[in-house]
Design an enzyme around this catalytic site. Structure first.
Site, PDB file in Angstrom:
ATOM      1  N   GLU A   1      -7.821  -5.153  -0.465  1.00  0.00           N
ATOM      2  CA  GLU A   1      -8.581  -5.624  -1.529  1.00  0.00           C
ATOM      3  C   GLU A   1      -8.361  -7.230  -1.536  1.00  0.00           C
ATOM      4  OE1 GLU A   1      -8.296  -4.142  -5.303  1.00  0.00           O
ATOM      5  OE2 GLU A   1      -8.614  -2.095  -4.681  1.00  0.00           O
TER       6      GLU A   1
ATOM      7  N   HIS B   1       0.843  -1.039  -0.014  1.00  0.00           N
ATOM      8  CA  HIS B   1      -0.140  -0.123   0.025  1.00  0.00           C
ATOM      9  C   HIS B   1       1.093   1.215   0.041  1.00  0.00           C
ATOM     10  CE1 HIS B   1      -3.146   2.844   1.265  1.00  0.00           C
ATOM     11  NE2 HIS B   1      -3.797   2.021   0.881  1.00  0.00           N
TER      12      HIS B   1
END
Ligand code: COA
Length: 369
Positions: free
Chosen positions: A305, A247
């Site tokens: 996700e 991320h």
């Protein structure tokens, strides 16, 4: 400003916002004044929309959540006009959604309509893709459950609740790429529909919203927990990224991964689903270990996700609709940021440093500019 790690605006504070706060070092996410762990499962998506939009508008009193049900009915009435745009039936639905939302009347659309239309159009796309007729909304149902029923024909209370937790969890997340895109468009004085279309366009990319489908493809390809290390190793050796890992901001595990994992565990699991979750956990552990070896100074952990993929699969949505379902949740944040940008922002226009060819000597002296 040269170098591989430049150009992503990391660390740049561009706006003050009252909508959400992402603390990447400590793995904390606050949305509309609540920790995400305390929000999902406690606050409905429509309740959160009301809160976010009130904050975006600078109002103290939140409007009634029921507006979203009525707005779904309004959006469904637009479907005949929008359907030709929605009939891009291959791919992940994002092209169809972008084209369909662009048909909304910029002078008539408000936050509730764009949010409702995203759900109604995404659900209709799922039906059209399966060769079925779109289903009408039930204005009295919860937004998440109604989206699910419109898309796949049924929604158990448990599935509706799990999807509601998902939509709440992804509703807003600081200045992510799609929210920034929506704010840039708004800053020029443009309209809400255009800003939402820009948000969808940014979310379409695999580095932002497109990872959950590939996460499931990866789990299918790996098959069993024992096969995970070798499969992941080969993937990395080929220079490919592990979807659902890493991320831009989080240096610890994405807090939304915890929330979605918890929502998944709360769903009544069949034996087969337990196996799926066990596989996912094994893949996550293995990917984390391999990435830590390769990047000892750059923690790369599971992002939202990774468990999105499992949750959306568990509630019965086809994987082709995963990115569009992300948009169904994130549109709430886009609409709030549009209102906030209008109120407090100004034209966004960063500078750049020219590194192109210099004009020739005669041009330099020509006086033309
Ligand atoms: N798998 C393998 N390697 C990864 C990786 C992943 N998922 N994520 C980052 N890396 C590597 C990069 O290749 C880079 O390696 P290098 O230094 O040898 O070039 C290093 O880690 C730093 O990555 P960087 O590109 O600076 O990270 P970023 O902040 O730009 O990227 C993401 C963030 C999310 C785009 C990135 O982690 C990624 O592509 N993840 C997979 C896609 C995904 O899950 N997207 C959903 C995000 S919510």
């Amino acid at each position: 400003m040269h170098g591989a790690r430049q150009g992503g605006l990391e660390g740049t504070i561009f706006a003050e916002t009252s909508l959400s706060d992402v603390d990447g070092e400590n793995g904390q996410l606050i949305i509309a004044g609540h920790r995400v762990e305390a929000l999902a499962g406690q606050q409905t998506f429509e309740g959160l929309c009301a809160r976010l939009w009130a904050l975006g508008e600078g109002q103290e009193v939140a409007p009634a959540p029921a507006v979203l049900g009525a707005a779904r009915v309004r959006a469904f009435a637009l479907l005949p006009a929008v359907e030709p745009a929605l009939r891009r039936l291959d791919g992940d639905g994002m092209e169809a959604l972008r084209a369909a939302l662009a048909q909304l009347d910029a002078n008539a659309a408000d936050a509730a309509l764009v949010t409702a239309a995203t759900a109604v159009f995404a659900a209709a796309w799922v039906r059209l893709r399966a060769g079925q007729t779109p289903l009408a909304p039930d204005p009295l149902a919860g937004h998440a459950a109604d989206y699910l029923r419109m898309a796949v024909g049924h929604a158990t209370p448990a599935h509706g609740a799990a999807l509601d937790a998902y939509l709440v969890t992804v509703s807003d997340h600081g200045l992510n790429a799609s929210t920034f895109a929506a704010r840039v468009v708004t800053s020029t004085g443009s309209d809400l529909v255009s800003a939402v279309v820009a948000g969808v366009a940014a979310l379409k990319g695999p580095l932002h919203g497109g990872a959950p489908g590939p996460v499931l493809d990866m789990l299918d390809a790996i098959g069993t927990p024992a096969a995970a290390p070798a499969w992941l190793q080969a993937q990395l050796a080929a220079g490919r990224r592990i979807m659902g890992m890493g991320h831009r901001i989080y240096r610890v595990r994405d807090p939304r991964a915890f929330v979605l994992e918890r929502a998944l565990a709360q769903l009544e699991q069949t034996g087969a689903r337990d196996e799926r979750l066990a596989l996912a956990r094994a893949v996550e552990r293995s990917a984390e270990a391999l990435l830590a070896e390769r990047h000892p100074d750059r923690p790369l952990r599971a992002n939202v996700e990774f468990y999105t993929a499992l949750l959306l699969e568990a509630v019965g949505l086809p994987r082709a609709a995963f990115s569009a379902t992300f948009a169904v949740g994130r549109v709430a944040g886009w609409a709030a940021h549009v209102a906030e940008q209008r109120r407090t922002g100004r034209l966004i226009r960063p500078g750049s440093r020219y590194v192109g060819p210099a004009p020739s000597a005669e041009q330099a002296g020509s006086g033309v500019n």
